[in-house]
Scaffold this motif. Structure first.
Motif, PDB file in Angstrom:
ATOM      1  N   ASN B 102       0.809  -1.234   0.000  1.00  0.00           N
ATOM      2  CA  ASN B 102       0.000   0.000   0.000  1.00  0.00           C
ATOM      3  C   ASN B 102       0.836   1.275   0.000  1.00  0.00           C
ATOM      4  O   ASN B 102       0.506   2.245   0.680  1.00  0.00           O
ATOM      5  CB  ASN B 102      -0.964   0.015   1.188  1.00  0.00           C
ATOM      6  CG  ASN B 102      -1.989  -1.089   1.104  1.00  0.00           C
ATOM      7  OD1 ASN B 102      -2.089  -1.757   0.073  1.00  0.00           O
ATOM      8  ND2 ASN B 102      -2.733  -1.291   2.165  1.00  0.00           N
ATOM      9  N   LEU B 103       1.883   1.276  -0.785  1.00  0.00           N
ATOM     10  CA  LEU B 103       2.627   2.530  -0.966  1.00  0.00           C
ATOM     11  C   LEU B 103       1.767   3.468  -1.808  1.00  0.00           C
ATOM     12  O   LEU B 103       0.893   3.024  -2.541  1.00  0.00           O
ATOM     13  CB  LEU B 103       3.956   2.256  -1.658  1.00  0.00           C
ATOM     14  CG  LEU B 103       4.955   1.448  -0.832  1.00  0.00           C
ATOM     15  CD1 LEU B 103       6.215   1.182  -1.638  1.00  0.00           C
ATOM     16  CD2 LEU B 103       5.299   2.175   0.461  1.00  0.00           C
ATOM     17  N   PHE B 104       2.042   4.758  -1.706  1.00  0.00           N
ATOM     18  CA  PHE B 104       1.293   5.725  -2.508  1.00  0.00           C
ATOM     19  C   PHE B 104       1.970   5.864  -3.871  1.00  0.00           C
ATOM     20  O   PHE B 104       3.072   6.391  -3.966  1.00  0.00           O
ATOM     21  CB  PHE B 104       1.224   7.072  -1.792  1.00  0.00           C
ATOM     22  CG  PHE B 104       0.624   6.974  -0.414  1.00  0.00           C
ATOM     23  CD1 PHE B 104      -0.558   6.265  -0.204  1.00  0.00           C
ATOM     24  CD2 PHE B 104       1.232   7.573   0.671  1.00  0.00           C
ATOM     25  CE1 PHE B 104      -1.122   6.168   1.063  1.00  0.00           C
ATOM     26  CE2 PHE B 104       0.673   7.485   1.936  1.00  0.00           C
ATOM     27  CZ  PHE B 104      -0.503   6.774   2.140  1.00  0.00           C
ATOM     28  N   PRO B 105       1.324   5.383  -4.930  1.00  0.00           N
ATOM     29  CA  PRO B 105       2.014   5.260  -6.221  1.00  0.00           C
ATOM     30  C   PRO B 105       2.345   6.600  -6.875  1.00  0.00           C
ATOM     31  O   PRO B 105       3.193   6.652  -7.753  1.00  0.00           O
ATOM     32  CB  PRO B 105       1.020   4.477  -7.084  1.00  0.00           C
ATOM     33  CG  PRO B 105      -0.302   4.674  -6.443  1.00  0.00           C
ATOM     34  CD  PRO B 105      -0.056   4.882  -4.980  1.00  0.00           C
ATOM     35  N   HIS B 106       1.657   7.658  -6.456  1.00  0.00           N
ATOM     36  CA  HIS B 106       1.881   8.951  -7.094  1.00  0.00           C
ATOM     37  C   HIS B 106       2.958   9.759  -6.390  1.00  0.00           C
ATOM     38  O   HIS B 106       3.199  10.903  -6.746  1.00  0.00           O
ATOM     39  CB  HIS B 106       0.578   9.736  -7.137  1.00  0.00           C
ATOM     40  CG  HIS B 106      -0.025   9.980  -5.783  1.00  0.00           C
ATOM     41  ND1 HIS B 106      -0.368   8.954  -4.935  1.00  0.00           N
ATOM     42  CD2 HIS B 106      -0.326  11.120  -5.134  1.00  0.00           C
ATOM     43  CE1 HIS B 106      -0.871   9.460  -3.819  1.00  0.00           C
ATOM     44  NE2 HIS B 106      -0.846  10.773  -3.914  1.00  0.00           N
ATOM     45  N   MET B 107       3.601   9.175  -5.388  1.00  0.00           N
ATOM     46  CA  MET B 107       4.656   9.899  -4.673  1.00  0.00           C
ATOM     47  C   MET B 107       5.954   9.110  -4.746  1.00  0.00           C
ATOM     48  O   MET B 107       5.935   7.879  -4.793  1.00  0.00           O
ATOM     49  CB  MET B 107       4.278  10.044  -3.197  1.00  0.00           C
ATOM     50  CG  MET B 107       3.017  10.826  -2.956  1.00  0.00           C
ATOM     51  SD  MET B 107       2.711  10.913  -1.185  1.00  0.00           S
ATOM     52  CE  MET B 107       1.242  11.907  -1.192  1.00  0.00           C
ATOM     53  N   LEU B 115       5.480  12.214   4.063  1.00  0.00           N
ATOM     54  CA  LEU B 115       4.113  12.746   4.100  1.00  0.00           C
ATOM     55  C   LEU B 115       3.539  12.880   5.514  1.00  0.00           C
ATOM     56  O   LEU B 115       3.189  13.979   5.952  1.00  0.00           O
ATOM     57  CB  LEU B 115       3.189  11.870   3.250  1.00  0.00           C
ATOM     58  CG  LEU B 115       1.734  12.351   3.232  1.00  0.00           C
ATOM     59  CD1 LEU B 115       1.601  13.589   2.369  1.00  0.00           C
ATOM     60  CD2 LEU B 115       0.786  11.266   2.757  1.00  0.00           C
ATOM     61  N   ASN B 150       6.437   2.001  -8.303  1.00  0.00           N
ATOM     62  CA  ASN B 150       6.372   0.956  -9.329  1.00  0.00           C
ATOM     63  C   ASN B 150       7.709   0.713 -10.025  1.00  0.00           C
ATOM     64  O   ASN B 150       7.806  -0.104 -10.917  1.00  0.00           O
ATOM     65  CB  ASN B 150       5.253   1.235 -10.342  1.00  0.00           C
ATOM     66  CG  ASN B 150       5.469   2.518 -11.100  1.00  0.00           C
ATOM     67  OD1 ASN B 150       6.599   3.028 -11.184  1.00  0.00           O
ATOM     68  ND2 ASN B 150       4.405   3.059 -11.657  1.00  0.00           N
ATOM     69  N   LYS B 157       9.890  -2.476  -2.050  1.00  0.00           N
ATOM     70  CA  LYS B 157       8.650  -1.780  -1.679  1.00  0.00           C
ATOM     71  C   LYS B 157       8.326  -2.018  -0.212  1.00  0.00           C
ATOM     72  O   LYS B 157       7.954  -1.092   0.513  1.00  0.00           O
ATOM     73  CB  LYS B 157       7.483  -2.306  -2.526  1.00  0.00           C
ATOM     74  CG  LYS B 157       7.395  -1.690  -3.884  1.00  0.00           C
ATOM     75  CD  LYS B 157       6.130  -2.169  -4.571  1.00  0.00           C
ATOM     76  CE  LYS B 157       6.435  -2.419  -6.024  1.00  0.00           C
ATOM     77  NZ  LYS B 157       5.345  -2.992  -6.779  1.00  0.00           N
ATOM     78  N   ARG B 164       8.413   4.009   6.033  1.00  0.00           N
ATOM     79  CA  ARG B 164       7.321   4.974   6.106  1.00  0.00           C
ATOM     80  C   ARG B 164       6.596   4.875   7.446  1.00  0.00           C
ATOM     81  O   ARG B 164       6.285   5.889   8.070  1.00  0.00           O
ATOM     82  CB  ARG B 164       6.341   4.706   4.956  1.00  0.00           C
ATOM     83  CG  ARG B 164       5.188   5.672   4.905  1.00  0.00           C
ATOM     84  CD  ARG B 164       4.294   5.410   3.713  1.00  0.00           C
ATOM     85  NE  ARG B 164       3.487   4.193   3.895  1.00  0.00           N
ATOM     86  CZ  ARG B 164       2.548   3.801   3.034  1.00  0.00           C
ATOM     87  NH1 ARG B 164       2.322   4.482   1.933  1.00  0.00           N
ATOM     88  NH2 ARG B 164       1.862   2.695   3.262  1.00  0.00           N
TER      89      ARG B 164
END
Ligand SMILES: Nc1ncnc2c1ncn2[C@@H]1O[C@H](COP(=O)(O)OP(=O)(O)O)[C@@H](O)[C@H]1O
Ligand SMILES: [Mg+2]
Lengths: 228, 259, 220
Positions: B102-107, B115, B150, B157, B164
Motif C-alpha cells: 500500500n505505498l502511494f504510487p503517485h509519490m 508525508l 512501481n 517496496k 514509512r
C-alpha cells in the motif's frame, strides 16, 4: 431553392462571430458542471441512507430527462416560482441548465475515478493517521482525478455540441445567427452548413486529441494498478 | 509489574452473521514481540486491523496505554462512541505494514516517507527530510529515494513501507504477513530489516507470520490462533517445538510439509 | 388556475408523437449502428473509409444543427419529401445516434479477445460462422449497457422535435405556457416527470444489462 456559394461565403464571417459566444458558453457551462459534479459525489457519500438515496434519484432524474426541457424550466418557469423565483438572462439560464444537467455526468466520472483507487490506499493513510481531509487531498484525489481526464475531455466536446440548445431561449450564438439569417433571407441551408462545419472543424481534432490522451492515461493507469 | 501497552478485553468480531473472533483476551507489554500464527481464515489479520482501527469490534474493549480505543467520555462523563479526533490521538502510537505494501504510487519513495510527519505531526520539512533519508538508508534504499514505487521490486517496496511506518515513531508496530506477497528470494532482505528492528528496540511488535524459524528467533511470545480463539500461547520454543494441543501439532506439521 | 390533471391531459396529447419518434428512432438507429459498426471492422477498405466518414461527420456536428439542416435541406435542396416531419426527425436522430452507437458495436467486436478468434479458426469455422456464433454473441453482451445508455439519450433527444414543429409533449407545453405564464413551473415539471417515466424502463434495462455484461464474458 438551390445551393448558393455566394450565400455560403457571405455567412461565414457572420457565423464566425457567434463562434466565440458558443465557445465562451461552452467553457462556462463546463466549469459549472465540473464543480457541481463534486456536489453529487459529496451527497452520495453522506452516510445516511435516505439522504444519499434521495440525491441519487434526483441526479438520475436530471440525467435522464431532456436538457432542453430543463432549460425551459429555468428560463420560463423559475421566474414565476413563488418566493425563490428570479428572472435570469438567457446566458445565466443556459449555464445553470446545461451545467446542472452535465454535473450529473461529471459526478459519475469522479465516482468511477474514486472507486478505482485501491482500498489499501485508504487503509495505509489511516495507518499513518491522516485526517479525512488529508486523505482526500494528498492520497485519494491525486490518484482518482488523472485517469478521468480523458473522460472529462470527452464531456467538454459533448458540451460544445449541446450548447446550441441555448439558442432556443435566445442566446445569440452560431445557431441563432444562422436561423436569424434564414428567417430574414429565406436561406437556411447555407448558414446551417457553415455552423455544422465550424462544429466539425473544432470537435473532430479535439476528439483525436482526447483519444491520444486516453491511450496515454490508460497505459499509466495499467502500470499503476498492476504494481500497486 | 509493568503496565501493558495494548489490551484486548473479550473482543468479538462478526462480519454479517459470521463470527470471526470469538472472545480474544490479549495483553501486550511495551517492547514485547508477539508472533501470531494460525491457519488461513483464523482471524489473524482481523486482530491487528482492529488495533489499527481499520475494523471496529462487535463487542469488547481495546485499550492502548489504558485509553479505550472506541469509546470516550463526553462532558457529562458518559461513554460515547469515539470520534475521529479521539481515534487520531491514539492511532499515533500504532504503525502498520501491510501484506500488499500500500505505498502511494503517485509519490516518490522519499515523499511516501515524508508525508505523515509533515502533515500529521507538522514537523519541519527539512528535519523530516533528514530523518527520512536516514531511515531509508537504514533499510538499505538510500540510492532509490527519488524513484516511484512501481520502479521497485517487492522486497524494496516492503522495506519502504517499513521506513514509512517507522517515521511516525510508533510504540506498537503491526506486521501482516509482510513477506507473503514476495518472491521467495526477496523474503530474506525484508526479514533482515525486521530482525534489526526487533533486536534494536523498545518498540512492541505484533507479527502475523508463516516464517516459523523467524518467529522462533525474534518473538518473546507466540500465539496460536484457530477459528477465532487463541488456542495456545507461550514461549516460542514451547509452542513451536513442543506443541501441546493436537490442532497446533497438526498445523505445524501441515505447515512444514507444505513448504 | 387549472389543476394538475387538466394540464397533464393537455400535455399527453403530445405523447403519441413522442412515442412514435422514440420507437422509430430506436429501431432505425440500432440498424444503422449494427450496419455501420460491422462495416467499420470489415476488410473492405472503401466500406470502412466511407463509414468512418459518416460517423465522424455526424459525431462531429451537433444534433440540433443536423435536425434543422435536414428539415430545411431535404425538401429545399434535394427536393426530398418524406411526407411528414416525423420522418425528418427520425432520420436526423437515427443518423446521429447510429453514428455514436456504431462505435460501441465496433469497440465491442474488437474487444472480444483474439484467443476466441483463434479457437474458432482451430475449429475450422468460416469467417461468417465465427462472427455469427462466437464473436457477435459475446460482443452484444458487452455493448448492451452502453446501448441502454444511448437509448436514454435518444429519449432525451426526442424533445428537440418540437423545434421543427412536431406536436410532442414540449410543443403542447410551450403553447399552454404562452397563455398561462404563471403555471409554467407545473407545466415543465410535469413534462420532465413524463420523460422520466418513459426513461425508467430504459434505466432498468441498462442496470440489468450491466449485471449481465459482468457475467459470461471472457477476460484476457
Ligand atoms: N471485510 C470482511 N467482510 C467479510 N468477511 C471478512 C472480512 N474480512 C475478513 N473476513 C473473514 O473473516 C475471516 C478471518 O479473516 P482474516 O482475519 O483475514 O484471517 P487470516 O488473516 O487469519 O487469514 C475469514 O473467514 C474472512 O473471510
Ligand atoms: Mg491474513
Amino acid at each position: 431553392m438551390t445551393w448558393s456559394w455566394e450565400v455560403f461565403i457571405e455567412t461565414i464571417p457572420l457565423i464566425f462571430k457567434g463562434l466565440w459566444i458558443t465557445l465562451g458558453l461552452t467553457i462556462a457551462c463546463y466549469l459549472f458542471a465540473m464543480i457541481a459534479g463534486f456536489f453529487w459525489v459529496f451527497m452520495s457519500r453522506i452516510p445516511i441512507k435516505p439522504v444519499n438515496w434521495l440525491f441519487r434519484w434526483i441526479a438520475e432524474f436530471i440525467r435522464s430527462t431532456p436538457p432542453l426541457v430543463q432549460l425551459f424550466f429555468i428560463y420560463y418557469a423559475w421566474p414565476v416560482v413563488p418566493v425563490i423565483g428570479v428572472t435570469l438572462n438567457p446566458f445565466v439560464a443556459a449555464i445553470l441548465g446545461l451545467g446542472i444537467h452535465f454535473s450529473t455526468y461529471t459526478s459519475e466520472v469522479y465516482r468511477s475515478g474514486i472507486e478505482s483507487v485501491d482500498k489499501g490506499q485508504w487503509e495505509a493513510s489511516t495507518a499513518l493517521n491522516l485526517s479525512t481531509a488529508q486523505k482526500w487531498r494528498y492520497i485519494i484525489l491525486p490518484q482518482a482525478i488523472p485517469p478521468t481526464i480523458p473522460m472529462l475531455g470527452n464531456y467538454l466536446i459533448i458540451m460544445f455540441k449541446e450548447v446550441p440548445l441555448a439558442s432556443t431561449i435566445g442566446v445569440v450564438a452560431m445557431l441563432h445567427l444562422a436561423n436569424d439569417y434564414g428567417a430574414q433571407y429565406y436561406k437556411y441551408v447555407e448558414p446551417l452548413t457553415v455552423v455544422a462545419l465550424f462544429f466539425l472543424l473544432l470537435s473532430y481534432p479535439s476528439a483525436l486529441l482526447i483519444s491520444r490522451l486516453e491511450k496515454k492515461y490508460n497505459r499509466r493507469f495499467d502500470k499503476k494498478t498492476a504494481t500497486l | 509489574m509493568e503496565e501493558p501497552i495494548v489490551q484486548y478485553k473479550d473482543i468479538h468480531k462478526s462480519f454479517g452473521d459470521v463470527e470471526v473472533l470469538k472472545g480474544i483476551d490479549l495483553d501486550i507489554l511495551p517492547g514485547e514481540k508477539v508472533a501470531l500464527i494460525g491457519p488461513s481464515g483464523s482471524g489473524k489479520t482481523t486482530i491487528i486491523r482492529l488495533l489499527m482501527t481499520l475494523e471496529q469490534p462487535t463487542s469488547g474493549i481495546i485499550e492502548v496505554n489504558g485509553r479505550n480505543l472506541w469509546q470516550m467520555t463526553d462532558k457529562k462523563g458518559e461513554y460515547i462512541e469515539a470520534d475521529d479526533k479521539h481515534l487520531r490521538s491514539i492511532r499515533g502510537d500504532i504503525g502498520m505494514v501491510f501484506q500488499h505494501f500500500n505505498l502511494f504510487p503517485h509519490m516518490t519513495i522519499l515523499e511516501n516517507c515524508m508525508l505523515a510527519p509533515t502533515i500529521v505531526s507538522k514537523k519541519d520539512k527539512n528535519e523530516v527530510r533528514k530523518t527520512a533519508l536516514e531511515m531509508l538508508d537504514k533499510v538499505g534504499l538510500s540510492d532509490k529515494v527519488e524513484l516511484y514505487p512501481n520502479q521497485l521490486s517487492g522486497g524494496q517496496k516492503q522495506r519502504v513501507a517499513m521506513a514509512r511506518a517507522l517515521m511516525m515513531r510508533p510504540k506498537v508496530m503491526l506486521f501482516d504477513e509482510v513477506t507473503s506477497a514476495l518472491d521467495p528470494e526477496l523474503v530474506g532482505e525484508v526479514l533482515e530489516v525486521i530482525r534489526d528492528l526487533a533486536k534494536a528496540g523498545d518498540m512492541a511488535m505484533i507479527l502475523v507470520t508463516h516464517e516459523m524459524d523467524f518467529a522462533l528467533d525474534i518473538a518473546d511470545r507466540v500465539l496460536f490462533l484457530n477459528e477465532g480463539v487463541i488456542e495456545e500461547q507461550g514461549d516460542p520454543r514451547e509452542i513451536l517445538v513442543t506443541p501441546k494441543s493436537a490442532r497446533l501439532k497438526d498445523f505445524l506439521v501441515r505447515f512444514t510439509t507444505n513448504r | 388556475m387549472s389543476s394538475i390533471p387538466d394540464i397533464s391531459l393537455i400535455l399527453l396529447k403530445g405523447l403519441k408523437v413522442t412515442l412514435i419518434v422514440l420507437v422509430l428512432s430506436m429501431m432505425l438507429s440500432t440498424i444503422i449502428a449494427l450496419v455501420a459498426g460491422l462495416s467499420r471492422v470489415s476488410n473492405n477498405r472503401l466500406l470502412t473509409g466511407f463509414t468512418k466518414f459518416y460517423v465522424e461527420i455526424f459525431r462531429g456536428t451537433s444534433l440540433i444543427v443536423q435536425l434543422f439542416w435536414f428539415s430545411y435541406a431535404l425538401p429545399g435542396l434535394f427536393n426530398i419529401h418524406l411526407g411528414s416531419d416525423i420522418w425528418v426527425a427520425v432520420l436526423a436522430i437515427s443518423l446521429n445516434y447510429g453514428a455514436y452507437m456504431s462505435e460501441i458495436v465496433r469497440g465491442a467486436i474488437l474487444s472480444v479477445p483474439p484467443g476466441q478468434t483463434e479457437a474458432s479458426i482451430a475449429l475450422n469455422l468460416s469467417r461468417f460462422q465465427r462472427m455469427r456464433h462466437i464473436i457477435i454473441p459475446q460482443a452484444i453482451r458487452m455493448m448492451l449497457p452502453e446501448y441502454g445508455n444511448y437509448l436514454i439519450q435518444i429519449l432525451k433527444a426526442t424533445s428537440l422535435v418540437s423545434l421543427i414543429g412536431l406536436t410532442d409533449f414540449l410543443y403542447y407545453g410551450n403553447i399552454y405556457r404562452s397563455t398561462h405564464l404563471t403555471e409554467a413551473p407545473t407545466v415543465y415539471i410535469l413534462i420532465l416527470i413524463f420523460y422520466f417515466l418513459l426513461a425508467l424502463p430504459l434505466i432498468g434495462f441498462t442496470r440489468k444489462m450491466e449485471k449481465v455484461a459482468k457475467k459470461g464474458v471472457v477476460h484476457g
